[in-house]
Each structure stands twice: as structure tokens, then as C-alpha cells.
Design an enzyme around this catalytic site. Sequence first.
Site, short mmCIF file in Angstrom:
data_model
loop_
_atom_site.label_atom_id
_atom_site.label_comp_id
_atom_site.label_asym_id
_atom_site.label_seq_id
_atom_site.Cartn_x
_atom_site.Cartn_y
_atom_site.Cartn_z
N ASP A 17 -8.23 -14.59 24.62
CA ASP A 17 -9.26 -13.61 24.98
C ASP A 17 -8.91 -12.91 26.29
OD1 ASP A 17 -11.61 -12.21 24.74
OD2 ASP A 17 -12.90 -13.84 25.41
N HIS A 34 -3.13 -5.54 24.43
CA HIS A 34 -2.72 -6.28 23.24
C HIS A 34 -1.20 -6.47 23.21
CE1 HIS A 34 -6.76 -6.24 21.80
NE2 HIS A 34 -6.80 -4.93 21.66
N LEU A 128 7.99 -26.48 15.59
CA LEU A 128 6.60 -26.11 15.82
C LEU A 128 5.97 -25.46 14.60
CD1 LEU A 128 4.17 -25.61 17.80
CD2 LEU A 128 5.24 -23.39 18.30
#
Length: 240
Positions: A17, A34, A128
Amino acid sequence: MTTPDPNLPEHIAIIMDGNGRWAKQRGLPRVAGHRAGIKTLRNLVEHIVALNIPAMTVFAFSTENWQRPRQEVKTLMDLFMSALNSEVNDLNKNNVCLKLIGDRHFFSDKLREAVNEAESLTAANTGLNLNVAINYSGRWDILQACQSLIDKFSNEQVTEAMLAEHLSLSSMKEPDLFIRTGGERRISNYLLWQLAYTELYFVDTLWPDFNPEEMDDALNWFANRERRYGKISEQLADKA
């Protein structure tokens, strides 16, 4: 594979956020925030890989985000496409398994194809597990799991374990640590089922400024938590 550090979480969930506010503070268009957020994610993926943490799930776009201005939504979708094309080969080289969770029905054919190709390319990787939540909500996740159960087991008693098997992250351990950047103190319809016993860590830092050092602060905080799962401290000590 190296055994994970027992003081580290096995699965981290993150709400990334603050991109828009980061850009606004600098007099930049929201898209700049972004783009900076994608760079932050890339750096943190490298850090998490180095720490041998098995899984990370990040919230990139919620079902509620469709209510944002049309141009911003289009820009975000274009950025997803661009990020997939630019990052997937590096993810693959680093043995990262990429998975998208969320409702794909509203994506363009081109974006769906890019997602499918990225998932296929990295599916066999054993490092991962990077899950990216796009057009995702926790309530949608539970509803689609219920619908799957209805379709398969209409005459049976539904159990918690049966429902859990049909959720988006059913193949992996539930998150140990949840991180939300940007100063908000809520989980915003994210992984509602999976976060039931997760340690919740909130930080004011806006996502583009959340660096590996800030991640280490969160991990150190987590290492000092006592996770009781409804028990008392003495029971945990006896088990140890």
C-alpha cells in the site's frame, strides 16, 4: 535445499500500500508510484530468496480496485502485462515459482495468455513460491471454494478441512506473517480465511520506500512473537 531458519516465517503475506501517495508527495503521476512499487517488489523478492523463505503472497489488485478511475485501472493492467514480460525470465532463472490468484474472467485475452505462460514457465521451480493476488478478494476466495464443494460434494457434510482444500492457496502453509505498508491498520478483504492465526505487522512506510532493511525489521519483530494458537505459554514451554 537449505533448511529454512526456524525464526523466520515460512510464508509472508503483504499488502503493498502507498504507491499513489508516494507519487503525490513527489508531484508525480500515480503511475510513477506503481512503477516504483514494482521495483520495490523485485528487490524484496531477491531478498526473500536469499533468506530461503519458502513463500510470499502479495496483493497487487483487489476486486474493489475496479472502482478506481478507468485510466488508472487500464494503466495498472498494462503494468501487470509489462512486469510479466520483463520479470518472468529472471524469476525463472532464480528458481521462483510464480502463481496468480484471483478471478481472471475480467482480464483481457492477452493478459490471461501472458499469465498462463508465466505460470507454465516457472511451474517446475522449487525455490520461492511467489503468489500475486490480482482481482482477488478474501470473500471471493471463500465463495469460489464453497461453489467447488457444492459441485463436488452436494450430498456430504462439508468440513473446514474440505473447504480449505479449495481455497486459492490450498497447496501451501498459511501465512505466518502479514505485512501492510502505507499506514493503514486493516486487512482489506485479503486472505480472510488464511490470516486467522497470522501475526499482523503494520508500518507507516509507503510501499516504494519499503526496502530490505525494513523487511528485516518486520522479520526481527516476528522472531520475538510467541505464537500460541489458543494455548498458554506454559503449554508451549512444556512441549519445548
